[in-house]
Design an enzyme around this catalytic site. Structure first.
Site: not given
Ligand code: HEM
Ligand SMILES: [Cu+2]
Length: 555
Positions: A106, A135, A171, A199-200, A283, A285, A287, A298, A332-333, A358, A361, A480
């Site tokens: 996820h 283009d 992740w 790609s990036s 970090h 990333e 931003y 803006s 800080h992480h 920030t 802004k 978590r």
């Molecule tokens: C849209 C609804 C979303 C829901 C309901 C949701 C829900 C969750 C939940 C419950 C977790 C924690 C899982 C855990 O620690 O056990 C999680 C982890 C995470 N989510 Fe989301 N999320 C959503 C959207 C997003 C979006 C849009 C992003 C990024 C752009 C994102 C990035 C992440 C990341 C990076 C983690 C950490 C995964 C990890 O612990 O390795 N999430 N999300």
């Molecule tokens: Cu950070």
């Protein structure tokens, strides 16, 4: 999203007064003769091959956006699986290891598959039209930068079906969990990360070369739209940190297959070294996922406040200083790994410093709205929610920056709440705001405003019901990345799960609205939004397949 109704206009028509359009901060744009379908500028090819071989920035922009939307749906389904498991303690909707795979995937898919490609898609569509270029500078490289992505993510998703399952180490894929105890699919995961990185980096090179070399005459740097500025700075961040990501996964590969021990203490290596390298990438990333959003907001707020953006140059300097500071805060992480006190203090103060640019802004956005004649179309609603909810994410970020306090917050749901407030109502809301804002220019049709507003309010309510309660279970100590938890966290988790489903399902309205906008005729004007400024609004709606084949003059 390019429609079939491309207009065919003779390119060589002499300048007619009608073509002048006083809409870009007093600058004069010379536009109408910039739509062409001549022997050099063919219309779109027919059939599927169009999409495989296209080098047109609008086609490639569309492909990035459809890809990102698909990944958003895939990552969203995984989030709903996680939330279903967490609805109540003791539920076994999915097995613990699969829960770890879902959490990991996820995060990876949302970050690398949804948010980043969406911003590249918007950059592809808009940057050439905003700087008056025909283009992107490197069209074939552009095609390739896109087509690597579906390839990389197919490999990433296929790992879920391999023996031992997909990546299950978060992740952040910390070693030695991801090197010594990982499923065999980790090697494919590393390959996919390399592909995404390539790609990036190529996309970033294209953005930089286009902005620095293909601006219309008169479009000097301090005339660039803010979206273009924020993307220029983001592109430099990408070029600087994606190789670091490639480096750390290559070191992982070496530790797994070639007997090195970069991250194995037993072999004389250092597991904490992994965290330093990962977050040196990680970090900046975050931003990379928010600076383009600052640019989008803006663009939108001045349009619907019908006032010039307040503090244009301070916005440019604030963005640059945020980008610079984002390189000196990574640890800080890692406040709980046992850093030396001086290190903790440095990273604490450096992180708090980011609040200053920030804040500039947020102040400028509010000052732009002050005494403006505001209207609240869907793009503006998403932009306003961005300002308010991103600030909530920013405030919890400041709390996390306080090293001693972070010993309590670290690895709890308070952190999960924090980064979702900056990523969902932050990045995702800005991408939706941008889509509603520029969709009429892309398709030539207005979208259904009423449906847009319903989508906004359901998303706004859904997002806050999902992530606000997480602050409190986190403060109360809920860790978590756990599929089960103590009973006292049950109520708030049930609420969060309901919110997640409300948010998840309301995104179907967004897709329906976009598809209707493409298919149903509802002619949009050239200007589309009364208060909009910018070269893109001087082009017809829909924007022709080839635009600005002759550079407009920007005085
Ligand atoms: C849209 C609804 C979303 C829901 C309901 C949701 C829900 C969750 C939940 C419950 C977790 C924690 C899982 C855990 O620690 O056990 C999680 C982890 C995470 N989510 Fe989301 N999320 C959503 C959207 C997003 C979006 C849009 C992003 C990024 C752009 C994102 C990035 C992440 C990341 C990076 C983690 C950490 C995964 C990890 O612990 O390795 N999430 N999300
Ligand atoms: Cu950070």
């Amino acid at each position: 999203m390019t429609t079939g109704t491309e207009q065919v206009v003779e390119a060589e028509i002499e300048t007619a007064e009608a073509g002048k359009n006083e809409s870009f901060d007093g600058a004069i744009a010379d536009t109408d003769k910039n739509e062409s379908t001549t022997e050099h500028h063919h219309g779109p090819a027919k059939g599927i091959s169009r999409w495989f071989f296209t080098t047109n920035h609008k086609d490639i922009g569309s492909m990035y956006l459809w890809f990102s939307l698909t990944m958003f749906m895939v990552g969203g389904c995984m989030a709903l699986m996680i939330r279903t498991e967490l609805f109540q303690p003791g539920l076994q909707f999915i097995q613990p290891d699969f829960f770890n795979q879902m959490t990991t995937m996820h995060g990876l898919i949302m970050v690398f598959g949804a948010v980043m490609p969406a911003f590249v898609g918007l950059a592809n569509w808009m940057i050439p039209m905003m700087v008056g270029a025909p283009d992107m500078a490197l069209p074939r490289l552009n095609n390739w930068s896109f087509w690597i992505l579906p390839f990389a993510f197919s490999i990433m998703l296929m790992t879920l079906f391999m023996e031992g399952g997909g990546p299950n180490f978060g992740w952040t894929f910390y070693a030695p969990l991801s090197t010594t105890f990982a499923p065999p699919s980790v090697t494919y995961f590393i390959f996919a990360v390399h592909m995404m990185g390539i790609s990036s980096i190529m996309g970033a090179i294209n953005v930089i070369v286009t902005i620095l070399n293909m601006r219309a005459p008169g479009m000097n740097m301090m005339k660039l739209p803010l979206f273009v500025w924020t993307w220029l700075i983001t592109a430099f961040l990408l070029i600087l940190v994606m190789p670091v990501l490639a480096g750390v996964v290559t070191m992982m590969l070496m530790d797994i297959h070639f007997g090195t021990s970069f991250f194995s203490a037993a072999g004389g290596g250092d597991p904490v070294l992994f965290q330093h390298i990962f977050w040196f990438f990680g970090h900046p990333e975050v931003y990379i996922m928010i600076l383009p959003a600052f640019g989008i907001v803006s663009e939108i707020i001045p349009t619907f406040a019908r006032k010039k953006l307040f503090g244009y140059s301070s916005m440019v300097y604030a963005t640059s200083s945020i980008a610079f500071l984002s390189f000196i805060v990574w640890a800080h992480h890692m406040f709980t790994v046992g850093l030396p006190l001086a290190g903790e203090l440095f990273f604490m103060f450096a992180t708090m410093l980011i609040a200053v640019p920030t804040g500039v802004k947020v102040f400028n956005w509010v000052a732009t709205m002050f005494r403006g004649s505001m209207t609240f179309e869907t793009p503006m609603l998403f932009a306003l929610a961005f300002v308010v909810l991103f600030s909530i994410g920013g405030f919890s970020g400041l709390m996390l920056a306080i090293a001693p306090a972070d010993f309590q917050y670290h690895d709890t749901y308070f952190v999960v709440a924090h980064f979702h407030y900056v990523l969902v109502p932050g990045s995702i809301f800005s991408i939706m705001a941008a889509t509603y804002y520029w969709l009429p220019k892309w398709t030539g049709n207005y979208y259904n405003e009423k449906m847009g507003k319903i989508h906004f309010w359901l998303s706004f309510i859904g997002i806050n019901i999902t992530f606000f309660p997480m602050h409190f279970v986190g403060l109360a100590g809920m860790p978590r990345r756990v599929p089960d938890y103590a009973l006292q966290f049950a109520d708030f988790n049930a609420v969060a799960t309901v919110g997640a489903f409300l948010f998840g399902f309301s995104q179907l309205l967004f897709i329906y609205n976009v598809v209707c906008c493409i298919r149903k005729k509802n002619q949009a004007s050239k200007q589309v939004w009364e208060g909009a400024h910018g070269l893109e609004w001087t082009l017809p709606s829909p924007a022709p397949y080839h635009s600005f084949t002759k550079p407009p003059k920007v005085d």
